[in-house]
Design a protein around this motif. Structure first.
Motif, PDB file in Angstrom:
ATOM      1  N   THR A  59     101.907  16.734 -25.855  1.00  0.00           N
ATOM      2  CA  THR A  59     103.121  17.318 -26.873  1.00  0.00           C
ATOM      3  C   THR A  59     102.876  18.489 -27.356  1.00  0.00           C
ATOM      4  O   THR A  59     103.997  19.446 -27.362  1.00  0.00           O
ATOM      5  CB  THR A  59     103.229  16.078 -27.862  1.00  0.00           C
ATOM      6  N   GLN A  60     101.669  19.033 -27.757  1.00  0.00           N
ATOM      7  CA  GLN A  60     101.355  20.038 -28.399  1.00  0.00           C
ATOM      8  C   GLN A  60     101.610  21.136 -27.126  1.00  0.00           C
ATOM      9  O   GLN A  60     102.198  22.447 -27.476  1.00  0.00           O
ATOM     10  CB  GLN A  60     100.253  20.258 -29.074  1.00  0.00           C
ATOM     11  N   ASP A  61     101.388  20.641 -26.180  1.00  0.00           N
ATOM     12  CA  ASP A  61     101.281  21.843 -25.192  1.00  0.00           C
ATOM     13  C   ASP A  61     102.619  22.087 -24.655  1.00  0.00           C
ATOM     14  O   ASP A  61     103.447  23.236 -24.560  1.00  0.00           O
ATOM     15  CB  ASP A  61     100.757  21.200 -23.539  1.00  0.00           C
ATOM     16  N   ASN A 105     105.487  21.622 -26.796  1.00  0.00           N
ATOM     17  CA  ASN A 105     106.034  22.374 -27.762  1.00  0.00           C
ATOM     18  C   ASN A 105     105.697  23.825 -27.747  1.00  0.00           C
ATOM     19  O   ASN A 105     106.505  24.906 -28.192  1.00  0.00           O
ATOM     20  CB  ASN A 105     105.580  21.805 -29.223  1.00  0.00           C
ATOM     21  N   TYR A 106     104.392  24.239 -27.409  1.00  0.00           N
ATOM     22  CA  TYR A 106     103.917  25.587 -27.411  1.00  0.00           C
ATOM     23  C   TYR A 106     104.602  26.288 -26.255  1.00  0.00           C
ATOM     24  O   TYR A 106     105.001  27.413 -26.545  1.00  0.00           O
ATOM     25  CB  TYR A 106     102.378  25.760 -27.006  1.00  0.00           C
TER      26      TYR A 106
END
Length: 129
Positions: A2-4, A6-7
Motif C-alpha cells: 500500500t505504501q509503494d 501511494n508513493y
C-alpha cells in the motif's frame, strides 16, 4: 504494498504537474507529436489564374527567405530600418535550451507512462492478495 502504491501515485501526480507546466511554457508542442500544423494562413484568391501569379513574398511584403516563417515575419520596411542581424551565439543558446526543454518533456512523459504501468502492476498484485 500500500505504501509503494501511494508513493508511486504521489510521484505520478508530481510528474503530471511538471508536464503541464512544461507544456504551458513551450509553444510548439504539436511539432513533438508530428501533429498537423494547427495554425495555417489561408489566402483566398478569385481565380486559378490569380493562384498561378500569386507571390507570397509580395503579398506579405517581405523577402522570399522569410516567407516560410510562421512567426516573426518582418516586412521589407522593417528590414530596411534595422540592419540585418546575423545568427548569434545567444540564438544558438536559446535553441539549445528549447531543445533541452523538449527532451525533458519527452522524458517526463515516458517516466509517467512507466509509473502508470508500475501502479497498475502493484494494484493487480494487491487485488490478488
Amino acid at each position: 504494498r500500500t505504501q509503494d502504491l501511494n508513493y508511486i501515485h504521489m510521484k505520478k501526480k508530481v510528474e503530471d504537474t511538471k508536464i503541464e507546466k512544461l507544456q504551458g511554457s513551450l509553444h510548439c508542442i504539436s511539432a513533438l507529436v508530428d501533429a498537423p500544423k494547427q495554425n495555417t494562413h489561408t489566402i483566398f484568391l478569385d481565380s486559378d489564374e490569380d493562384l498561378d501569379e500569386f507571390d507570397a513574398a509580395k503579398h506579405f511584403d517581405t523577402v522570399p527567405e522569410l516567407v516560410q516563417r510562421s512567426h516573426n515575419r518582418p516586412k521589407r520596411s522593417q528590414l530596411e530600418e534595422s540592419p540585418a542581424q546575423p545568427e548569434t551565439k545567444s540564438n544558438d543558446r536559446l535553441q539549445r535550451a528549447r531543445e533541452a526543454q523538449y527532451r525533458e518533456l519527452l522524458q517526463r512523459v515516458e517516466r509517467k507512462k512507466k509509473l502508470d504501468d508500475a501502479m497498475q502492476g502493484l494494484q493487480t498484485q494487491r487485488n490478488l492478495m
